[in-house]
Enzyme design. Sequence first.
Site, PDB file in Angstrom:
ATOM      1  CB  THR A  65     -11.208   1.851 -43.019  1.00 59.55           C
ATOM      2  OG1 THR A  65     -11.157   2.445 -43.478  1.00 59.55           O
ATOM      3  CG2 THR A  65     -11.677  -0.073 -43.220  1.00 59.55           C
ATOM      4  CG  HIS A  66      -6.758   1.852 -39.464  1.00 50.77           C
ATOM      5  ND1 HIS A  66      -6.070   2.720 -38.831  1.00 50.77           N
ATOM      6  CD2 HIS A  66      -6.648   1.439 -40.743  1.00 50.77           C
ATOM      7  CE1 HIS A  66      -5.234   3.142 -40.001  1.00 50.77           C
ATOM      8  NE2 HIS A  66      -5.478   2.470 -40.699  1.00 50.77           N
ATOM      9  CG  ASN A  67     -13.070  -1.159 -38.497  1.00 48.11           C
ATOM     10  OD1 ASN A  67     -13.254  -1.232 -39.512  1.00 48.11           O
ATOM     11  ND2 ASN A  67     -14.251  -0.875 -37.499  1.00 48.11           N
TER      12      ASN A  67
END
Lengths: 248, 587
Positions: B513-515
């Site tokens: 979840t590193h957008n």
Amino acid sequence: MHTDARSLSRRRLLASVAAVPILAATADFFSASGRSISGQVPWSPFAGAPPRPVNPLGWYFFTPGEAAAVEAIVDRLIPADHLTPGGKDCGCAVFIDRQLAGSFGQANSLYTKAPFAVGLPIQGYQGDLTPAGRYRLGLRALADYTHGAYKKDFVQLSPAEQDAVLNGLDTGKIVLKLKPGFSTREFFELVLQNTMEGFFADPLYGGNRGMASWKMLGFPGARYDYRDHIDKHNVRYPRDPVSIYGEA
Amino acid sequence: MARLLPKRDAVIIGLGWTGAILAQQLTEAGLNVVAIERGPWRDTASDFNIAYIQDELRYGIRKELFLQPAVEAMTMRNNAAQTALPMRDYGSFLPGHGVGGAGVHWNGASWRFWDGDLQIRSQLTRRYGAKKLTGLQLQDWGVTWNELEHSFDQFEYLCGISGKAGNLKGQIQAGGNPFESPRSRGYPTPPMKMSYAPSLFARTVTELGFHPFPTPSANLSTAYVNPLGVALGQCTYCGFCERFGCGNYSKASAQTTILPVLMRKPNFEARTECEVLKINLTPDGKHARSVTYLDAQGVEYEQPGDMVLLCAYGLMNVRMMLLSRIGQPYDPVSGKGVVGRNYCYQTSAAARLFFDGKNFNPFIGAGALGQTMDDFNGDAFDHSHLDFVGGAQINCIITGGRPIGSRPTPPGTPRWGAKWKAETAKNYQNSMGFASQGSSYPVRENYLDLDPTYTDRHGRPLLRMTFDFPDNDIAMSHYVSDRMETIAKSFNAKSWAVSRLKKGWDAVPYQSTHNTGGAVMGADPGTSAVNKYLQSWDVPNVFVIGASAFGHNGGRNPTGTVGALAYWAAEAIATKYIKSPGALVPA
């Protein structure tokens, strides 16, 4: 749960609004579901939403025929041996039944708006059936298949025949009559995933009876403090598992 | 017709990490602040209760604390030739929902991006020449290390991060990360204790000549009282961090660091279960007047404010800008426009080792418990003779051996049946892994815009994500996987396997979840949506705070840098903007 805190903050707000007539329009807002919090950290005693253990008796979603098929399937995916009882005796079918009868089965949290298009594998499941609907269709198609190939229900097949059918679904050698956007592979993956969930989840959901899988692995379950063991490298953890409801 | 509410000094959209930091700093500066949050109020005792938070099915698999696609989904495709379809369930990444946002269920790995990230184009060009960057939209962030260092420090001391400094004011410190940019002081708390696997990893890679160090962690090694007077507890290594709220007040989050102070302030109000639909601009499009939101009953309100601070998850920040027509949308054909530009992700691979006769006790874990080496990260190694730029950290992090999701078996093992069970039972205690977490660099074709077909529950277009791993990043990842092979071999395990990243980003299996990106910061309004203070170039009373501002993603978790940018923006607002509202940087 939050009811007390909500009414408390509403009272507080109405009190503050009374002194500032221009805010009167906001009063309606707070009688709705949005929540205003100011001047305090909300707190109400015994707040929380503990999970409710499932009732292990009966079927909530499956028909008797479906239940028999699923019990047979989970017993082949997780066969009984010296390590654990089989998937059926571990409660995996009960687990799946309760999941399908609840919000998971109804796809309550998923995006279910049209249009439904057949997508690429990278785009994930794109069909219009809920998980419950996928089981219903998939189990019917499986029964059709075994009647065509063996003239029997899945549950009536020998363990070796059952394994052959499951292998066929897993490898794509058997193609069930489902519908566009819902492949045999997707049906098998769903059943396998849910079976494993039931086998390894906390027993309160109906599977993993007696914490059989946790004992097999040496997973201590719902314990939450390992400060006494973090430094003990390569030493087996000495305590047995506990479950959320205190089963030990 | 929306009901008009009284005006506030600042309206914050989203009460997660950045919203809480901005609210805290701006209420300290005397502003009257309201934060509007789509999800519910959440707190430790009521929502992350230690009596039942250790429930893998409920929180880890059914993802109860996360944003549900029914509330907001996104569409995805790998390239413009494909038709984007909705992610009907979130898989590859899991945005947060509710008060605390993704900061509730993050792992707690708390990094600083490097000086070499903030000035990536100028530094790489200086070292290798501009030709090396052909095809990449790498650009400087418009802010320098010396400007930002204090903000990193503020975030780390807010959280009480546990770690070992590697570079104190230019002096390399034994046992820390020698490749980090210079820090003004050490971490507030010492590193976590290490379990067996990361200790073995550190020993092994040290013998190979690499430089492992304890991963900086927001799961605290010891009790800590932060500068706001809020106390955190010592981590118990329970292994329920990632995807879970911490029941033990041991993981830094808005709940455990800021909210106990912020919520008591008379000049702050949180409105939960209220979803902002759009930011309303004046007719000339140059000033934000208000936001329109719905409460849970669908009643519509208009909340005016002197400024609007967009503090949602980075992707939602971008969508809100597009829905509100703030900034020119990016066009991948012409390369013009800024909103949706430079969307990046994370480029990762994993190694798995299998032994006999070990007791790794994988359930003893924490989100950021482990060791990391940066020898192949960023520009820490020479790329002169390599066909890529960027790199990856290699880490051994033990987040917890929760068995629905984590039950490794050697390659070739069946997925069910007697053989599967025997191998699962045998390898649970006998297996350990390590991973690479690599940089993701922007290319013209990867971007965010609004989907032409699919809409949310209010009828607004979903965000559309067009992304695949660029060739540069694939080459980088394979190079790092080769190094991981060498490392894996050195463990003398019975067997091992190293995964290799392939083209064709898949939205189904969880990755990260590193957008990042989509509303990037910079010095040039032609290539950035916000200036160095995260202020919209086009609508100066809107600030857009989050990983949306990253010009690219580095080979490390983003939250530490997101927290720093939040403090940095807050300081600019408090010391510059309030005195003289308007553009802080001339366009």
